[in-house]
Design a protein around this motif. Structure first.
Motif, PDB file in Angstrom:
ATOM      1  N   VAL A 322       0.863  -1.175   0.000  1.00 22.76           N
ATOM      2  CA  VAL A 322       0.000   0.000   0.000  1.00 22.76           C
ATOM      3  C   VAL A 322       0.906   1.233   0.000  1.00 22.76           C
ATOM      4  O   VAL A 322       1.793   1.348   0.848  1.00 22.76           O
ATOM      5  N   VAL A 323       0.678   2.129  -0.966  1.00 25.37           N
ATOM      6  CA  VAL A 323       1.581   3.263  -1.175  1.00 25.37           C
ATOM      7  C   VAL A 323       0.779   4.563  -1.176  1.00 25.37           C
ATOM      8  O   VAL A 323      -0.256   4.652  -1.834  1.00 25.37           O
ATOM      9  N   LEU A 324       1.280   5.565  -0.446  1.00 27.66           N
ATOM     10  CA  LEU A 324       0.630   6.872  -0.404  1.00 27.66           C
ATOM     11  C   LEU A 324       1.691   7.971  -0.470  1.00 27.66           C
ATOM     12  O   LEU A 324       2.553   8.062   0.405  1.00 27.66           O
ATOM     13  N   ILE A 325       1.600   8.804  -1.520  1.00 24.00           N
ATOM     14  CA  ILE A 325       2.489   9.956  -1.650  1.00 24.00           C
ATOM     15  C   ILE A 325       1.868  11.120  -0.879  1.00 24.00           C
ATOM     16  O   ILE A 325       0.746  11.531  -1.176  1.00 24.00           O
ATOM     17  N   LEU A 353       4.571   7.172   2.049  1.00 24.78           N
ATOM     18  CA  LEU A 353       4.281   6.153   3.054  1.00 24.78           C
ATOM     19  C   LEU A 353       4.098   4.817   2.344  1.00 24.78           C
ATOM     20  O   LEU A 353       3.343   4.714   1.366  1.00 24.78           O
ATOM     21  N   VAL A 354       4.786   3.787   2.840  1.00 26.75           N
ATOM     22  CA  VAL A 354       4.746   2.465   2.201  1.00 26.75           C
ATOM     23  C   VAL A 354       4.502   1.410   3.269  1.00 26.75           C
ATOM     24  O   VAL A 354       5.177   1.393   4.309  1.00 26.75           O
ATOM     25  N   PHE A 355       3.550   0.509   2.997  1.00 24.63           N
ATOM     26  CA  PHE A 355       3.215  -0.573   3.923  1.00 24.63           C
ATOM     27  C   PHE A 355       3.134  -1.891   3.147  1.00 24.63           C
ATOM     28  O   PHE A 355       2.637  -1.925   2.020  1.00 24.63           O
ATOM     29  N   SER A 356       3.565  -2.973   3.780  1.00 20.91           N
ATOM     30  CA  SER A 356       3.401  -4.295   3.183  1.00 20.91           C
ATOM     31  C   SER A 356       3.555  -5.352   4.268  1.00 20.91           C
ATOM     32  O   SER A 356       4.162  -5.106   5.323  1.00 20.91           O
ATOM     33  N   LYS A 359       8.877  -7.273   4.144  1.00 20.23           N
ATOM     34  CA  LYS A 359       9.805  -6.155   4.244  1.00 20.23           C
ATOM     35  C   LYS A 359       9.943  -5.449   2.896  1.00 20.23           C
ATOM     36  O   LYS A 359      10.052  -6.094   1.851  1.00 20.23           O
ATOM     37  N   ILE A 360       9.963  -4.132   2.917  1.00 19.14           N
ATOM     38  CA  ILE A 360      10.127  -3.343   1.702  1.00 19.14           C
ATOM     39  C   ILE A 360      11.602  -3.368   1.289  1.00 19.14           C
ATOM     40  O   ILE A 360      12.501  -3.111   2.107  1.00 19.14           O
ATOM     41  N   THR A 361      11.834  -3.679   0.040  1.00 14.12           N
ATOM     42  CA  THR A 361      13.211  -3.764  -0.456  1.00 14.12           C
ATOM     43  C   THR A 361      13.575  -2.629  -1.401  1.00 14.12           C
ATOM     44  O   THR A 361      14.760  -2.340  -1.592  1.00 14.12           O
ATOM     45  N   GLU A 362      12.575  -1.991  -1.997  1.00 12.13           N
ATOM     46  CA  GLU A 362      12.899  -0.976  -3.002  1.00 12.13           C
ATOM     47  C   GLU A 362      11.770   0.042  -3.097  1.00 12.13           C
ATOM     48  O   GLU A 362      10.598  -0.322  -3.207  1.00 12.13           O
ATOM     49  N   VAL A 363      12.114   1.320  -3.043  1.00 12.84           N
ATOM     50  CA  VAL A 363      11.177   2.412  -3.269  1.00 12.84           C
ATOM     51  C   VAL A 363      11.872   3.417  -4.175  1.00 12.84           C
ATOM     52  O   VAL A 363      12.909   3.975  -3.805  1.00 12.84           O
ATOM     53  N   GLN A 364      11.303   3.652  -5.351  1.00 13.40           N
ATOM     54  CA  GLN A 364      11.906   4.560  -6.312  1.00 13.40           C
ATOM     55  C   GLN A 364      10.878   5.579  -6.796  1.00 13.40           C
ATOM     56  O   GLN A 364       9.675   5.300  -6.824  1.00 13.40           O
ATOM     57  N   ASN A 379      11.814   6.500   9.250  1.00 15.60           N
ATOM     58  CA  ASN A 379      11.255   5.711  10.348  1.00 15.60           C
ATOM     59  C   ASN A 379       9.891   5.161   9.948  1.00 15.60           C
ATOM     60  O   ASN A 379       9.126   5.824   9.246  1.00 15.60           O
ATOM     61  N   GLY A 380       9.569   3.937  10.431  1.00 16.58           N
ATOM     62  CA  GLY A 380       8.266   3.356  10.154  1.00 16.58           C
ATOM     63  C   GLY A 380       8.015   3.227   8.668  1.00 16.58           C
ATOM     64  O   GLY A 380       8.857   2.715   7.922  1.00 16.58           O
ATOM     65  N   PRO A 381       6.871   3.706   8.191  1.00 15.56           N
ATOM     66  CA  PRO A 381       6.541   3.552   6.767  1.00 15.56           C
ATOM     67  C   PRO A 381       7.060   4.691   5.898  1.00 15.56           C
ATOM     68  O   PRO A 381       6.796   4.711   4.694  1.00 15.56           O
ATOM     69  N   LEU A 382       7.787   5.661   6.466  1.00 15.06           N
ATOM     70  CA  LEU A 382       8.163   6.869   5.727  1.00 15.06           C
ATOM     71  C   LEU A 382       9.440   6.675   4.923  1.00 15.06           C
ATOM     72  O   LEU A 382      10.484   6.298   5.453  1.00 15.06           O
TER      73      LEU A 382
END
Length: 666
Positions: A322-325, A353-356, A359-364, A379-382
């Motif tokens: 789940v992704v929120l800009i 903000l990213v949730f899954s 574990k999140i491995t990549e955000v571009q 920190n957290g989902p940020l």
């Protein structure tokens, strides 16, 4: 006759035009597609205290969830409950929202046959059990509020059938509208729930539109004063009904919601997925966001307030990541009077903000297709990325975010943003659904159908009398479909024993009463098109007009069938044309009437199942309409020659074909 047809057509269009003009004007004059020039920006954005610069800090950030129209049922679709349990356990554990807003229709409140509607204790026990087993009160703040299904067959808040009081989280302390405030990182946030449910909740289908009573409006105004006194910086309004589905006895709900400067958004449900993505910016200065239902579509909403800007995304259950800009904010949802774009223009970082569940491995991030850049996890989902907003100072731009987790789940989202006020437009259907007035539309549709049913018959009758009296020339028409039907309707309108019932019955339906009986179990009520009286309360009409419109439509089709039957009888008397009508000829005449009669009987039967025998027997709209059309059909098929003699003064038969003549038939 051409002039007459044109006149009727113009009258009909005029009625429809004036019915919709107020809604259309309100919607089309709404400014949601414009560019704010530098010199006018100060007029568009209201002054507010300077917010901290948007950097990579975790301060000034809060996120929460909304879920709506859960419709928990002990009779159907068990996955609705099991997946709701997953939401309360897995989704809440992953996202860790500060608040969850459950905006009504918590339970389905329908019988096993899906016809009757009343509160089922088992539904509410499921709801309470899921929340208890998931231990939600130790995970988050759960703010639930009633929907119309939660008030089916509930006479009052004190009724033992009002299970919301004992089985919901907030029901005991907050049975109607209420305010909940929390403080985080030194900032006070207010969540203000608006309960517009009817005080006395009838069973289906007359419990669709909400109502704010004067007493409830006064209570909400007191809550607004508390928000102002507390110096809360952000207020989230929530409720079940969209503003287009709420009547009010005094102040309109939109002006009420717009009266609070800190109020940036109103979130609701109720319409399910009538229109996809039902979002709009109301003229009163707040966003209205309708959320698709959990019942069939398993939707929920993630919202965040980041440095004063509110952002959201609607996602499906089990759709990870789940992704929120949150910065830069989506240009479509910027609130000009309450959010200052200069804060985005002066920001130092893009924020996501990213949730899954993994574990999140990549955000571009990619802006305007200029290449992908990797975000840094704070920190957290940020996740953040340093940027230079001055590059994007003019016009609309597009930002994309790519996310991947350890389980190789991937998500790409995209949204427009701007720093100068440029913005796209909300979808027209969404604006109509949220900025219109359902009650006015329902009422307008009812009276338009009433006029379309009565006016042509009266017009033919009036013209017929003028022709008979020699004050008007007999119309000359070319042969064709329209000529045939004009002739049939003309003849029908000239017959007293059919004309007066066809005109007077619909007029009666415009003021009622339609039915008398147990509208709420054990409580006698009277249904009028303009409202329902039950237990000393008056419930203004709204969906009653929809129900009445359906019956007017059926009646209109039955009038066409009567015209066919009268025409057949006319032929029989004039040239004995139908003495030996074929089987298919009889079917062609009788089948349409029989099919509509079956539909009328089904509607009356369903009304009996829902409201009982008394309501069935004392039902001019349902039960009596079956008798009414049956009697008229019999009269049409057995018309004596004296009843159609006057029609032959205008219409006559030669060689088996009807035509207009100047001869008088004695």
């Amino acid at each position: 006759m051409r002039n007459t047809k044109s006149t009727l057509f113009v009258i009909t269009l005029t009625v429809i035009f004036f019915m919709l003009i107020s809604n259309v004007t309100n919607i089309l004059t709404h400014k949601d597609s414009y560019t704010v020039a530098d010199q006018t920006r100060e007029k568009q954005f209201s002054p507010r205290r300077a917010l901290p610069q948007i950097t990579d800090s975790n301060d000034n950030l809060i996120w929460f969830l909304q879920i709506s129209d859960i419709h928990i049922s002990m009779f159907r679709e068990k996955s609705r409950v099991t997946e709701f349990s997953e939401f309360c356990q897995i989704t809440l554990d992953v996202i860790k929202p500060t608040v969850v807003l459950a905006t009504g229709d918590l339970t389905d409140a329908t019988d096993s046959d899906n016809i009757g509607s009343h509160q089922n204790k088992g539904d509410w026990e499921f709801y309470k059990q899921v929340l208890k087993e998931a231990n939600v009160l130790n995970k988050t703040i759960w703010l639930d509020i009633r929907g119309n299904h939660d008030t089916f067959n509930v006479i009052s808040l004190e009724s033992p059938q009002n299970f919301f009081t004992n089985y919901s989280i907030q029901g005991k302390e907050n049975p109607r509208s209420y305010l909940y405030q929390i403080e985080k990182n030194g900032i006070l946030y207010s969540f203000l729930g608006v309960d517009a449910c009817l005080k006395s909740g009838p069973r289906r289908p007359f419990n669709f539109v909400g109502l704010l009573y004067n007493q409830e409006i006064d209570e909400i105004k007191l809550l607004i004063e508390k928000v102002k006194e507390s110096k809360s910086e952000h207020t989230i309004w929530f409720g079940h009904f969209p503003t287009s589905c709420v009547l009010s006895q005094s102040d309109g709900i939109r002006s009420l919601l717009g009266s609070l400067k800190q109020g940036t958004v109103y979130v609701c449900g109720h319409l399910h997925t009538l229109v996809s993505n039902m979002y709009t910016l109301q003229n009163d200065g707040f966003l209205e966001l309708e959320l698709g239902d959990w019942k069939n579509n398993r939707r929920y909403r993630l919202m965040a307030i980041d440095h004063g800007f509110i952002s959201f995304t609607d996602v499906g259950h089990r759709e990870w990541p789940v992704v929120l800009i949150t910065n830069p904010k989506d240009a479509l949802f910027v609130i000009p009077e309450k959010e200052n774009l200069e804060s985005i223009a002066n920001s130092t970082h893009i924020r996501v903000l990213v949730f899954s569940v993994s574990k999140i491995t990549e955000v571009q991030v990619n802006i305007d297709e200029t290449g992908w850049l990797t975000c840094i996890h704070k920190n957290g989902p940020l996740y953040v990325l340093e940027w230079d907003p001055s590059i994007y100072g003019r016009g609309l731009h597009h930002i994309k975010v790519f996310v991947k987790d350890e389980s190789n789940r991937e998500k790409i989202i995209s949204q427009p943003f701007s720093l100068d006020g440029a913005r796209p437009s909300f979808k027209l259907l969404s604006r109509i659904a949220l900025m219109g007035n359902f009650s006015l539309i329902f009422q307008g549709a009812f009276y338009v159908f009433l006029v379309l049913l009565v006016l042509p018959v009266i017009s033919y009758r009036f013209i017929h009398k003028l022709v008979i009296q020699g004050k008007l020339r007999k119309p000359v028409m070319r042969k064709g479909f329209f000529r045939t039907w004009i002739r049939k309707m003309w003849i029908l309108s000239s017959i007293d024993r059919l004309f007066w019932p066809i005109v007077l019955y619909p007029i009666y339906l415009s003021f009622g009463p339609w039915s008398i009986g147990y509208i709420i179990e054990d409580y006698i009520g009277v249904v009028f098109p303009w409202g329902i009286f039950v237990n000393g309360s008056f419930l203004p009409g709204s969906f009653t007009y929809v129900y009445g419109t359906l019956h007017l439509l059926i009646l209109q089709l039955q009038v066409f069938n009567l015209a066919n039957a009268v025409d057949s009888r006319f032929r029989y008397h004039i040239v004995k044309a139908d003495l030996k009508k074929s089987f298919w000829g009889n079917m062609k005449l009788t089948l349409p009437f029989a099919m509509l009669m079956i539909l009328q009987i089904i509607l009356a039967y369903l009304f009996w199942l829902i409201y009982g025998t008394v309501t069935f027997l004392l039902g001019p709209l349902n039960t009596w309409s079956v008798i009414f059309t049956g009697v008229l059909w019999h009269l049409a098929l057995t018309l004596p020659v004296k009843c159609i003699r006057e029609a032959t003064l205008v219409w006559q038969v030669e060689s088996g074909m009807l035509h207009q003549t100047d001869d008088i038939v004695n």
